[in-house]
Design an enzyme around this catalytic site. Structure first.
Site, short mmCIF file in Angstrom:
data_model
loop_
_atom_site.label_atom_id
_atom_site.label_comp_id
_atom_site.label_asym_id
_atom_site.label_seq_id
_atom_site.Cartn_x
_atom_site.Cartn_y
_atom_site.Cartn_z
N HIS A 65 29.23 22.16 16.13
CA HIS A 65 28.40 23.48 16.55
C HIS A 65 27.60 23.07 17.68
CE1 HIS A 65 24.83 26.39 15.80
NE2 HIS A 65 24.18 25.56 16.54
N GLU A 66 27.11 21.64 17.77
CA GLU A 66 26.47 21.37 18.92
C GLU A 66 27.25 21.11 20.22
OE1 GLU A 66 23.13 21.20 19.11
OE2 GLU A 66 23.04 21.67 17.12
N GLU A 78 23.07 30.94 18.84
CA GLU A 78 23.52 30.13 17.61
C GLU A 78 24.68 30.85 16.71
OE1 GLU A 78 22.03 27.30 16.53
OE2 GLU A 78 21.23 27.61 18.40
N HIS A 117 27.50 23.88 22.36
CA HIS A 117 26.28 24.19 23.39
C HIS A 117 26.49 23.58 24.58
CE1 HIS A 117 24.05 26.72 20.56
NE2 HIS A 117 23.65 25.69 19.73
#
Length: 633
Positions: free
Chosen positions: A158-159, A236, A162
């Site tokens: 997930h990170e 998100e 980004h």
């Protein structure tokens, strides 16, 4: 959306951020002016208040932006993060580092700096920085203790979304910009809390001004929270979707979200001020804000997007179960058989022969840019295992990393290598030159082409820990090596250029934060040069085939232009002039550029492993990272 669409959206987000910031500043100035008119009735005082307010906001933003100039590691340290060394033997930290290294290699980006927020029991994480070369990933101790490997992998994936899609760059800019519009509120609060003037009559005007600053500053707080909520919430969802695409399973990410909902600590951070400032960057909500101010979608909604049949009542059941016996991530790894992954049990499958051919197509490669999927993560684990414990150990040793990277760039031609050694010895000393030759002979001469970039990725975090003067000297040495004569291979040149780009970005991260805006028609000459060099490198000694490859790529980007095939006389060194203009292309133009490069490389329907690695390296220099292996399993 693919990588290039994400980049375009992030660039538009930067423009919206400027507009929203201007509206927030306008609202604050208007409120200050009204308050000044009410209390003084003076136009002159109102003008002075306007100038003073703009100065406070502007200087506040400039101060915070300057304090973040050091990039992701600065943010992680300010949040109380403790650096995780590359050679750590702590089981939970080793597991974290293994997961991050494998995801970085699968994504085609440098391994970020790792930090752990030891005093945070909640489950949370964030990525910060201006570019992948400068990125830092921080996780809480709660995440390390409570999440099993699959769940930790989902959070880290997930990170990385980004990191890859430009969100991280937007988020760190947001921190700097929003600090300015919060300055009035902060100044007023400090005066009210620490000021002693209010105890006397002479201090009454200052006390009133402080109260006005707090009230007016509430406008800045309101706008700041609205801007963060507007920027963060939808991203998100996108990052969750990217993590699932990457890891090929929902149970890890969903499991991490369930543990956030079922454990008392949740995802909250103890320091409310820090949590407020970085709330838009976190994996889970770090504050108690909800509704229109929430920076994250509702937890149950995020879980249901991963598991449509999920019932919110299940969180209550998990909460009751974990109240008596909180989950232990490492123990779950053993029970689920995930611990063997970090132990390297079973051994990796063999790599394809160095002379093997792979099948790729332009749309397939474009879809893979910064979007690892399917088996990329598992392949990255296998590639790391293929390096062997000795090479991995060398890549993580502070004193070995420079000789190791020099050894990767030594030419296969013995005469050229001797001249390169002289350049290295003159700048970095005979000992480093000797060590590089030894490593070349012992480990690197027979290294599979597919392992060179993964090895460099593992070595990069250790390299950037060296003092800046040493790094400057080392970069000069690398540059001298590849320009020893005109017989340097394209791959060696590109690998050295990639190393230069990544180190420069890590040394001065804020100077390299930009979204490209150039169009393909403005860089015709640069594009033709790059394409000609790549085509010639893919078809050595076959000028007709190289010309066909060149024309196949040219037609993709500049179909109406007639730029003749003309390999530059200076060979690969001609690329020195093309990188910056091409790197400044707008995302759609870069997408066409990558497609054109793939057309050129695959024009004869034969793409060797070496050609695929060349394509990956060129794309990495242009900040379009590709997975470790291009062919799909």
């Amino acid at each position: 959306m693919n990588f290039f669409e994400h980049q375009a959206a992030a660039r538009r987000g930067s423009g919206r951020l400027v507009l929203l910031f201007a509206l927030a500043v306008g609202g604050i100035v208007l409120a200050v002016d009204l308050a000044t008119l009410v209390f003084t009735g003076s136009i002159g005082a109102t003008v002075f208040a306007t100038v003073l307010t703009l100065a406070v906001i502007g200087l506040g933003s400039l101060y915070r932006i300057a304090s973040l100039r050091g990039g992701g590691a600065v943010v992680a340290a300010q949040m109380g993060g403790t650096w995780v060394p590359e050679d750590t033997r702590d089981p939970s930290l080793r597991r974290l580092r293994n997961v991050v290294e494998e995801i970085a290699i699968a994504s085609g980006v440098p391994v970020p700096k790792l930090f752990v927020m030891e005093n945070e029991a909640g489950i949370n994480a964030f990525a910060a920085g201006y570019s992948p070369s400068d990125a830092a990933v921080a996780v809480t101790r709660g995440a390390l203790d409570r999440l099993n490997r699959d769940e930790l992998q989902g959070v880290i994936a997930h990170e990385f979304s980004h990191v890859l899609n430009g969100d991280m760059r937007l988020n760190i800019r947001l921190m700097g910009v929003l600090f300015g519009i919060l300055m009035l509120s902060l100044i007023g609060q400090r005066i009210l809390i620490y000021g002693r003037l209010g105890r006397s009559r002479d201090g009454t005007p200052v006390l009133i001004a402080a109260l006005v600053a707090v009230v007016v500053g509430a406008i800045g707080v309101f706008f700041g929270r609205m801007i963060k909520a507007g920027v963060s919430r939808q991203r998100e969802y996108l990052a969750d979707a990217s993590a699932v695409q990457f890891t090929r399973q929902t149970r890890g990410l969903a499991g991490a979200l369930k543990k956030i909902g079922g454990l008392p600590a949740g995802s909250k951070l103890q320091d409310k001020a820090d949590a407020e400032e970085v709330s838009h960057m976190l994996f889970g909500s770090g504050t108690a804000l909800a509704g229109m101010f929430a920076t994250h979608p509702p937890l149950v909604d995020r879980i249901r997007r991963l598991e449509p049949s999920f019932d919110a009542r299940q969180l209550q059941e998990l909460e009751a179960r974990w109240r008596m016996s909180p989950p232990d991530g490492l123990a779950e790894d053993i029970a689920l058989g995930l611990a063997a992954h970090d132990a390297g049990a079973g051994g990796p499958p063999p790599l394809p022969p160095a002379g093997a051919q792979v099948v790729i197509t332009p749309p397939m490669v474009v879809s893979q840019v910064a979007t690892p999927a399917e088996d990329d993560y598992l392949r990255a684990h296998d590639l790391v295992e293929q390096l062997g414990p000795e090479l991995r150990g060398l890549a993580r040793q502070r004193e070995a990393v420079m000789p190791l990277l020099v050894g990767l760039l030594l030419d296969a031609d013995a005469a050229v290598a001797v001249r390169q050694r002289s350049e290295v010895a003159a700048r970095c000393g005979e000992a480093l030159a000797q060590r590089a030759f030894e490593l070349r002979r012992q480990h690197l001469e027979s290294l599979h082409p597919s392992l060179r970039l993964p090895l460099a990725s593992l070595a990069f975090p250790v390299l950037r820990q060296r003092p800046r003067p040493e790094l400057d000297t080392f970069l000069d040495t690398i540059d001298a090596m590849v320009h020893t004569d005109g017989r340097v291979s394209v791959f060696e040149y590109c690998l050295s250029r990639l190393l230069q780009v990544q180190v420069r970005e890590a040394l001065d991260p804020s100077r390299h934060t930009r979204f490209g805006r150039n169009k393909a028609t403005g860089v015709r000459a640069e594009f033709a040069t790059l394409l000609a060099v790549v085509a010639e490198a893919g078809h050595p000694g076959a000028p007709m085939q190289a010309q066909r490859a060149y024309l196949a790529g040219l037609q993709r980007v500049l179909p109406r232009d007639h730029l003749p095939y003309a390999p530059p006389a200076e060979g690969v060194q001609a690329l020195d002039a093309v990188w910056e203009p091409l790197d400044r292309l707008a995302p759609p133009a870069k997408e066409m550029l990558v497609e054109a490069l793939v057309h050129a490389v695959s024009s004869d329907q034969k793409v060797s492993v070496a050609e695929a690695e060349l394509l990956r390296t060129v794309c990495a220099v242009l900040h379009c990272p590709l997975p470790a292996l291009l062919e799909r399993a």
